[in-house]
Motif scaffolding. Structure first.
Motif, PDB file in Angstrom:
ATOM      1  N   PHE A  91      -0.989   2.771 -12.942  1.00 16.36           N
ATOM      2  CA  PHE A  91      -0.787   1.417 -13.456  1.00 16.36           C
ATOM      3  C   PHE A  91      -1.721   0.434 -12.756  1.00 16.36           C
ATOM      4  CE2 PHE A  91       1.381  -2.628 -12.414  1.00 16.36           C
ATOM      5  CZ  PHE A  91       1.351  -3.220 -13.676  1.00 16.36           C
ATOM      6  N   LEU A  92      -1.823   0.537 -11.432  1.00 14.05           N
ATOM      7  CA  LEU A  92      -2.689  -0.379 -10.676  1.00 14.05           C
ATOM      8  C   LEU A  92      -4.161  -0.199 -11.039  1.00 14.05           C
ATOM      9  CD1 LEU A  92      -1.007  -0.348  -7.158  1.00 14.05           C
ATOM     10  CD2 LEU A  92      -0.855  -2.115  -8.943  1.00 14.05           C
ATOM     11  N   GLU A  93      -4.542   1.023 -11.346  1.00 15.21           N
ATOM     12  CA  GLU A  93      -5.918   1.258 -11.812  1.00 15.21           C
ATOM     13  C   GLU A  93      -6.134   0.611 -13.175  1.00 15.21           C
ATOM     14  OE1 GLU A  93      -8.141   5.084 -11.016  1.00 15.21           O
ATOM     15  OE2 GLU A  93      -6.029   5.715 -10.854  1.00 15.21           O
ATOM     16  N   GLN A  94      -5.177   0.764 -14.050  1.00 19.27           N
ATOM     17  CA  GLN A  94      -5.308   0.237 -15.404  1.00 19.27           C
ATOM     18  C   GLN A  94      -5.380  -1.286 -15.434  1.00 19.27           C
ATOM     19  OE1 GLN A  94      -1.941   2.123 -17.276  1.00 19.27           O
ATOM     20  NE2 GLN A  94      -3.128   3.939 -17.839  1.00 19.27           N
ATOM     21  N   VAL A  95      -4.680  -1.953 -14.517  1.00 24.62           N
ATOM     22  CA  VAL A  95      -4.700  -3.419 -14.489  1.00 24.62           C
ATOM     23  C   VAL A  95      -5.792  -3.963 -13.574  1.00 24.62           C
ATOM     24  CG1 VAL A  95      -2.280  -3.659 -15.156  1.00 24.62           C
ATOM     25  CG2 VAL A  95      -2.892  -3.630 -12.724  1.00 24.62           C
ATOM     26  N   THR A 142      -4.709  -9.994  -3.435  1.00 27.88           N
ATOM     27  CA  THR A 142      -3.820 -11.084  -3.826  1.00 27.88           C
ATOM     28  C   THR A 142      -2.890 -10.652  -4.959  1.00 27.88           C
ATOM     29  OG1 THR A 142      -5.474 -12.709  -3.161  1.00 27.88           O
ATOM     30  CG2 THR A 142      -3.748 -13.480  -4.646  1.00 27.88           C
ATOM     31  N   LEU A 143      -3.434  -9.961  -5.955  1.00 30.04           N
ATOM     32  CA  LEU A 143      -2.602  -9.461  -7.053  1.00 30.04           C
ATOM     33  C   LEU A 143      -1.553  -8.474  -6.543  1.00 30.04           C
ATOM     34  CD1 LEU A 143      -5.309  -8.867  -9.806  1.00 30.04           C
ATOM     35  CD2 LEU A 143      -3.469 -10.561  -9.866  1.00 30.04           C
ATOM     36  N   MET A 144      -1.964  -7.576  -5.665  1.00 32.25           N
ATOM     37  CA  MET A 144      -1.036  -6.586  -5.124  1.00 32.25           C
ATOM     38  C   MET A 144       0.032  -7.256  -4.278  1.00 32.25           C
ATOM     39  SD  MET A 144      -0.222  -3.500  -5.210  1.00 32.25           S
ATOM     40  CE  MET A 144       1.128  -2.696  -4.376  1.00 32.25           C
ATOM     41  N   GLU A 145      -0.368  -8.236  -3.500  1.00 33.57           N
ATOM     42  CA  GLU A 145       0.587  -8.963  -2.662  1.00 33.57           C
ATOM     43  C   GLU A 145       1.640  -9.645  -3.540  1.00 33.57           C
ATOM     44  OE1 GLU A 145       0.087 -11.569   1.318  1.00 33.57           O
ATOM     45  OE2 GLU A 145      -1.011 -12.313  -0.418  1.00 33.57           O
ATOM     46  N   GLU A 146       1.205 -10.246  -4.634  1.00 32.88           N
ATOM     47  CA  GLU A 146       2.154 -10.870  -5.567  1.00 32.88           C
ATOM     48  C   GLU A 146       3.098  -9.832  -6.160  1.00 32.88           C
ATOM     49  OE1 GLU A 146      -0.051 -13.101  -8.475  1.00 32.88           O
ATOM     50  OE2 GLU A 146      -0.953 -14.386  -6.938  1.00 32.88           O
ATOM     51  N   LEU A 147       2.556  -8.668  -6.515  1.00 32.53           N
ATOM     52  CA  LEU A 147       3.395  -7.595  -7.044  1.00 32.53           C
ATOM     53  C   LEU A 147       4.437  -7.146  -6.029  1.00 32.53           C
ATOM     54  CD1 LEU A 147       1.064  -5.126  -8.969  1.00 32.53           C
ATOM     55  CD2 LEU A 147       3.159  -6.159  -9.821  1.00 32.53           C
ATOM     56  N   VAL A 148       4.032  -6.974  -4.784  1.00 31.45           N
ATOM     57  CA  VAL A 148       4.950  -6.509  -3.741  1.00 31.45           C
ATOM     58  C   VAL A 148       6.046  -7.528  -3.493  1.00 31.45           C
ATOM     59  CG1 VAL A 148       5.165  -6.027  -1.275  1.00 31.45           C
ATOM     60  CG2 VAL A 148       3.359  -4.942  -2.596  1.00 31.45           C
ATOM     61  N   TYR A 149       5.673  -8.780  -3.337  1.00 29.78           N
ATOM     62  CA  TYR A 149       6.681  -9.775  -2.993  1.00 29.78           C
ATOM     63  C   TYR A 149       7.569 -10.157  -4.164  1.00 29.78           C
ATOM     64  CZ  TYR A 149       4.666  -9.914   1.566  1.00 29.78           C
ATOM     65  OH  TYR A 149       4.238  -9.548   2.817  1.00 29.78           O
ATOM     66  N   THR A 150       7.055 -10.135  -5.390  1.00 31.51           N
ATOM     67  CA  THR A 150       7.931 -10.418  -6.528  1.00 31.51           C
ATOM     68  C   THR A 150       8.850  -9.239  -6.786  1.00 31.51           C
ATOM     69  OG1 THR A 150       6.217  -9.733  -8.092  1.00 31.51           O
ATOM     70  CG2 THR A 150       6.434 -12.098  -7.677  1.00 31.51           C
ATOM     71  N   THR A 151       8.385  -8.027  -6.513  1.00 34.95           N
ATOM     72  CA  THR A 151       9.237  -6.846  -6.663  1.00 34.95           C
ATOM     73  C   THR A 151      10.363  -6.887  -5.641  1.00 34.95           C
ATOM     74  OG1 THR A 151       7.375  -5.544  -7.441  1.00 34.95           O
ATOM     75  CG2 THR A 151       9.285  -4.328  -6.653  1.00 34.95           C
TER      76      THR A 151
END
Length: 157
Positions: A91-95, A142-151
């Motif tokens: 998923f992370l590769e695709q986005v 930054t995108l990954m950090e947002e994913l981690v913290y919103t999750t």
């Protein structure tokens, strides 16, 4: 070992603390925080290996692989990375959060962990550490950090 890596990451990255710390001083701080010497050594070695991956000859070969290629996991990798974790990597590769190079660095660092238990949340932290340490991946970080913290807050699956 994951606890030490997460402690270091949160202490020195999220607090904007000085990143250039004397290794002996760092070991003393980790001992005072309650971590065992053996685990501290393994975590610091793991971080050194992460830094070494950036200059690896393996990265040159990975860069030449097609972005449309499919990653086939080894039996060892499949035993460490659950179907859910492998799906998350895809998923992370695709986005566009992970490139072929950073994906391979993540898998390498996951396999470099000496742990019998490894969960999706651990994978997310490893991905953050890799993206933070590889120059040119600031947006992906930054995108990954947002994913981690919103999750963690229960907003995303």
């Amino acid at each position: 070992m994951m606890d030490i890596l997460m402690y270091l990451f949160e202490t020195y990255v999220h607090s904007d603390a000085e990143l250039q710390v004397d290794q002996d001083e760092l070991e003393d701080e980790l001992l005072r925080a309650g971590f065992r010497q053996k685990d501290i050594y393994k975590a610091l070695l793991w971080l050194e290996d992460l830094a070494a991956l950036q200059n690896s000859e393996q990265q040159s070969a990975i860069q030449m692989s097609a972005s449309t290629s499919t990653r086939i996991y080894t039996q060892q990798e499949m035993s460490r990375l659950s179907v859910q974790s492998r799906g998350f990597i895809m998923f992370l590769e695709q986005v566009g959060v992970l490139t072929t190079e950073t994906r391979e660095m993540v898998i390498d660092r996951v396999m470099g962990l000496e742990t019998s238990e490894f969960e999706l949340d651990d994978l997310k932290w490893i991905i953050l550490m890799v993206l933070f340490n590889v120059p040119g991946n600031e947006n992906a970080y930054t995108l990954m950090e947002e994913l981690v913290y919103t999750t963690e807050q229960g907003i995303v699956h």
